[in-house]
Design a protein around this motif. Sequence first.
Motif, PDB file in Angstrom:
ATOM      1  N   VAL A  48      68.850  53.437  26.428  1.00 29.33           N
ATOM      2  CA  VAL A  48      70.145  53.555  25.751  1.00 29.33           C
ATOM      3  C   VAL A  48      70.144  52.737  24.462  1.00 29.33           C
ATOM      4  O   VAL A  48      70.624  53.191  23.407  1.00 29.33           O
ATOM      5  CB  VAL A  48      71.278  53.102  26.688  1.00 29.33           C
ATOM      6  N   LEU A  49      69.587  51.539  24.520  1.00 28.41           N
ATOM      7  CA  LEU A  49      69.542  50.678  23.338  1.00 28.41           C
ATOM      8  C   LEU A  49      68.668  51.278  22.237  1.00 28.41           C
ATOM      9  O   LEU A  49      68.992  51.178  21.051  1.00 28.41           O
ATOM     10  CB  LEU A  49      69.023  49.300  23.729  1.00 28.41           C
ATOM     11  N   ALA A  50      67.561  51.906  22.616  1.00 26.21           N
ATOM     12  CA  ALA A  50      66.696  52.549  21.624  1.00 26.21           C
ATOM     13  C   ALA A  50      67.449  53.642  20.887  1.00 26.21           C
ATOM     14  O   ALA A  50      67.347  53.774  19.656  1.00 26.21           O
ATOM     15  CB  ALA A  50      65.457  53.128  22.309  1.00 26.21           C
ATOM     16  N   THR A  51      68.225  54.413  21.620  1.00 28.33           N
ATOM     17  CA  THR A  51      69.010  55.472  20.993  1.00 28.33           C
ATOM     18  C   THR A  51      70.052  54.885  20.055  1.00 28.33           C
ATOM     19  O   THR A  51      70.272  55.397  18.948  1.00 28.33           O
ATOM     20  CB  THR A  51      69.688  56.326  22.081  1.00 28.33           C
ATOM     21  N   LEU A  52      70.666  53.786  20.475  1.00 30.55           N
ATOM     22  CA  LEU A  52      71.668  53.132  19.626  1.00 30.55           C
ATOM     23  C   LEU A  52      71.032  52.624  18.333  1.00 30.55           C
ATOM     24  O   LEU A  52      71.630  52.739  17.253  1.00 30.55           O
ATOM     25  CB  LEU A  52      72.319  51.983  20.391  1.00 30.55           C
ATOM     26  N   VAL A  53      69.812  52.080  18.427  1.00 23.71           N
ATOM     27  CA  VAL A  53      69.124  51.614  17.221  1.00 23.71           C
ATOM     28  C   VAL A  53      68.970  52.750  16.218  1.00 23.71           C
ATOM     29  O   VAL A  53      69.318  52.621  15.034  1.00 23.71           O
ATOM     30  CB  VAL A  53      67.729  51.039  17.576  1.00 23.71           C
ATOM     31  N   LEU A  54      68.474  53.885  16.685  1.00 22.73           N
ATOM     32  CA  LEU A  54      68.152  54.975  15.773  1.00 22.73           C
ATOM     33  C   LEU A  54      69.396  55.689  15.243  1.00 22.73           C
ATOM     34  O   LEU A  54      69.448  56.064  14.068  1.00 22.73           O
ATOM     35  CB  LEU A  54      67.214  55.964  16.460  1.00 22.73           C
ATOM     36  N   VAL A  73      73.840  52.061   7.899  1.00 21.51           N
ATOM     37  CA  VAL A  73      73.468  50.901   7.085  1.00 21.51           C
ATOM     38  C   VAL A  73      73.410  51.282   5.602  1.00 21.51           C
ATOM     39  O   VAL A  73      73.735  50.466   4.723  1.00 21.51           O
ATOM     40  CB  VAL A  73      72.127  50.327   7.562  1.00 21.51           C
ATOM     41  N   ALA A  74      72.995  52.510   5.316  1.00 18.82           N
ATOM     42  CA  ALA A  74      72.915  52.954   3.916  1.00 18.82           C
ATOM     43  C   ALA A  74      74.296  53.008   3.264  1.00 18.82           C
ATOM     44  O   ALA A  74      74.432  52.818   2.057  1.00 18.82           O
ATOM     45  CB  ALA A  74      72.243  54.326   3.844  1.00 18.82           C
ATOM     46  N   VAL A  75      75.325  53.259   4.066  1.00 16.56           N
ATOM     47  CA  VAL A  75      76.687  53.342   3.554  1.00 16.56           C
ATOM     48  C   VAL A  75      77.350  51.971   3.543  1.00 16.56           C
ATOM     49  O   VAL A  75      78.068  51.609   2.589  1.00 16.56           O
ATOM     50  CB  VAL A  75      77.516  54.327   4.413  1.00 16.56           C
ATOM     51  N   TRP A  76      77.112  51.205   4.578  1.00 18.39           N
ATOM     52  CA  TRP A  76      77.750  49.890   4.716  1.00 18.39           C
ATOM     53  C   TRP A  76      76.698  48.899   5.205  1.00 18.39           C
ATOM     54  O   TRP A  76      76.386  48.848   6.412  1.00 18.39           O
ATOM     55  CB  TRP A  76      78.906  49.983   5.702  1.00 18.39           C
ATOM     56  N   PRO A  77      76.076  48.127   4.328  1.00 22.29           N
ATOM     57  CA  PRO A  77      74.969  47.234   4.708  1.00 22.29           C
ATOM     58  C   PRO A  77      75.293  46.280   5.843  1.00 22.29           C
ATOM     59  O   PRO A  77      74.406  45.930   6.631  1.00 22.29           O
ATOM     60  CB  PRO A  77      74.670  46.482   3.415  1.00 22.29           C
ATOM     61  N   VAL A 133      74.001  44.868  11.454  1.00 20.48           N
ATOM     62  CA  VAL A 133      74.065  44.002  12.626  1.00 20.48           C
ATOM     63  C   VAL A 133      73.971  44.810  13.919  1.00 20.48           C
ATOM     64  O   VAL A 133      73.441  44.319  14.927  1.00 20.48           O
ATOM     65  CB  VAL A 133      75.366  43.156  12.604  1.00 20.48           C
ATOM     66  N   VAL A 134      74.441  46.055  13.898  1.00 23.75           N
ATOM     67  CA  VAL A 134      74.416  46.876  15.122  1.00 23.75           C
ATOM     68  C   VAL A 134      72.987  47.251  15.517  1.00 23.75           C
ATOM     69  O   VAL A 134      72.552  46.953  16.646  1.00 23.75           O
ATOM     70  CB  VAL A 134      75.303  48.122  14.961  1.00 23.75           C
ATOM     71  N   PRO A 135      72.196  47.922  14.633  1.00 25.58           N
ATOM     72  CA  PRO A 135      70.819  48.217  15.044  1.00 25.58           C
ATOM     73  C   PRO A 135      69.978  46.975  15.270  1.00 25.58           C
ATOM     74  O   PRO A 135      69.082  46.974  16.136  1.00 25.58           O
ATOM     75  CB  PRO A 135      70.275  49.064  13.886  1.00 25.58           C
ATOM     76  N   ALA A 136      70.257  45.892  14.519  1.00 29.05           N
ATOM     77  CA  ALA A 136      69.486  44.668  14.712  1.00 29.05           C
ATOM     78  C   ALA A 136      69.735  44.077  16.100  1.00 29.05           C
ATOM     79  O   ALA A 136      68.795  43.670  16.806  1.00 29.05           O
ATOM     80  CB  ALA A 136      69.846  43.658  13.634  1.00 29.05           C
ATOM     81  N   ALA A 137      71.003  44.022  16.492  1.00 28.03           N
ATOM     82  CA  ALA A 137      71.332  43.489  17.818  1.00 28.03           C
ATOM     83  C   ALA A 137      70.782  44.386  18.923  1.00 28.03           C
ATOM     84  O   ALA A 137      70.246  43.902  19.930  1.00 28.03           O
ATOM     85  CB  ALA A 137      72.842  43.341  17.950  1.00 28.03           C
ATOM     86  N   ALA A 138      70.907  45.713  18.720  1.00 26.52           N
ATOM     87  CA  ALA A 138      70.395  46.645  19.728  1.00 26.52           C
ATOM     88  C   ALA A 138      68.883  46.537  19.857  1.00 26.52           C
ATOM     89  O   ALA A 138      68.330  46.598  20.963  1.00 26.52           O
ATOM     90  CB  ALA A 138      70.797  48.074  19.369  1.00 26.52           C
ATOM     91  N   LEU A 139      68.186  46.349  18.729  1.00 27.88           N
ATOM     92  CA  LEU A 139      66.732  46.208  18.766  1.00 27.88           C
ATOM     93  C   LEU A 139      66.327  44.937  19.505  1.00 27.88           C
ATOM     94  O   LEU A 139      65.371  44.942  20.299  1.00 27.88           O
ATOM     95  CB  LEU A 139      66.190  46.195  17.344  1.00 27.88           C
ATOM     96  N   LEU A 140      67.036  43.842  19.249  1.00 25.73           N
ATOM     97  CA  LEU A 140      66.729  42.599  19.944  1.00 25.73           C
ATOM     98  C   LEU A 140      66.894  42.765  21.451  1.00 25.73           C
ATOM     99  O   LEU A 140      66.033  42.356  22.238  1.00 25.73           O
ATOM    100  CB  LEU A 140      67.641  41.482  19.430  1.00 25.73           C
ATOM    101  N   LEU A 141      68.002  43.370  21.863  1.00 21.55           N
ATOM    102  CA  LEU A 141      68.236  43.583  23.294  1.00 21.55           C
ATOM    103  C   LEU A 141      67.221  44.557  23.889  1.00 21.55           C
ATOM    104  O   LEU A 141      66.810  44.415  25.046  1.00 21.55           O
ATOM    105  CB  LEU A 141      69.659  44.103  23.506  1.00 21.55           C
ATOM    106  N   PHE A 142      66.822  45.546  23.093  1.00 22.48           N
ATOM    107  CA  PHE A 142      65.809  46.513  23.516  1.00 22.48           C
ATOM    108  C   PHE A 142      64.506  45.795  23.872  1.00 22.48           C
ATOM    109  O   PHE A 142      63.890  46.065  24.912  1.00 22.48           O
ATOM    110  CB  PHE A 142      65.587  47.521  22.384  1.00 22.48           C
TER     111      PHE A 142
END
Length: 334
Positions: free
Chosen positions: A244-250, A256-260, A264-273
């Motif tokens: 689930v976390l991998a899917t959230l990352v991607l 991020v391209a629209v709002w840098p 924090v969302v993909p970064a946090a999800a990747l860490l938890l992944f």
Amino acid sequence: MAEPLVSVVVPMYNDRRTIDLCLNSVRAQTYPRLEVIVVDDSSTDDSAALAAQHPVTLVRAERNGGPGATRNLGVRHASGDIVFFLDADVTMHPEAIAQAVALFEENPSYGAVFGIPDKEPLFDEGLVCDYRILQYHYWRKSAEGLVSGGYYALGAVRRSAFLKAGWFNPALRQTEEIDHAERLAALHPMLLTSRVRGRLADETAMRPLLRKAFVRSRLRVPFYLDRGRAMQGMETGGRAAASVLATLVLVSLPAVAVWPLAAVVPAAALLLFVLADLGQYAFVARHRGAGFLLFFIGCHLLMNTAVVAGLTVGLTQWVFSRRFRRMYHREVTA
């Protein structure tokens, strides 16, 4: 007491590249009482001719039936008290069969003992292959012990236990192993062990790996929902959360391209992944270093996303298709 006869059953389909290596590894076994049955699943290459050059019984299927039907045909021609299943793209260490027999003697209640592949591939075929073999090895090594899932590419089954559990379901081409192992585990303990070792070849590109992950996860949905649980062994809660976390990352990366600040969302999800299966990444870093670890994490993100996609499609199919819901309810005939 006489040593039991072991029937080595090798299902084969277009395996010309590996069949000689596979059968040479059988001939190199330290265990003396063997018969070898190669079942050609209507190959279109010359793998059957190559297999016929070895001291084996070569059985030819009339039509391509898939791994379940092919293994069933091999068992029908087997005479041994123990059936050792070995895929044609796998080689065994010389003591593999002797160790399997010893485990059965030490533990008469066991119905099956399944082996663990090496962390090195059969062929050196690039980074994707290295990723897959390391992941395959680590997941099985981390699950060593009693399991409910079957790993019939490299594993021995008591013939009596196999016949009590019933035949592989030939209608299942991607999940025949989990179906058969579930029936077998209900009757006898099954062991996953590094005492039985081998080496395997696997995919060398991401696309077929992702396709396989998608299809197998889709087809497992009715299996899981029937039983209300995952299989004992490799399928942990942490690994389910990692998917689930991998899917959230991607899926969160485009934002991020629209709002840098959304990074924090993909970064946090990747860490938890990574934390969800930290031992795996520590293992990869120890054996291959930090550079390969980054590649490994990228591949694993894609694989876990493919799993979630397969589960999503499978759940949808389960809702609308009675046939799909009942695919593991069908009467099994060889």
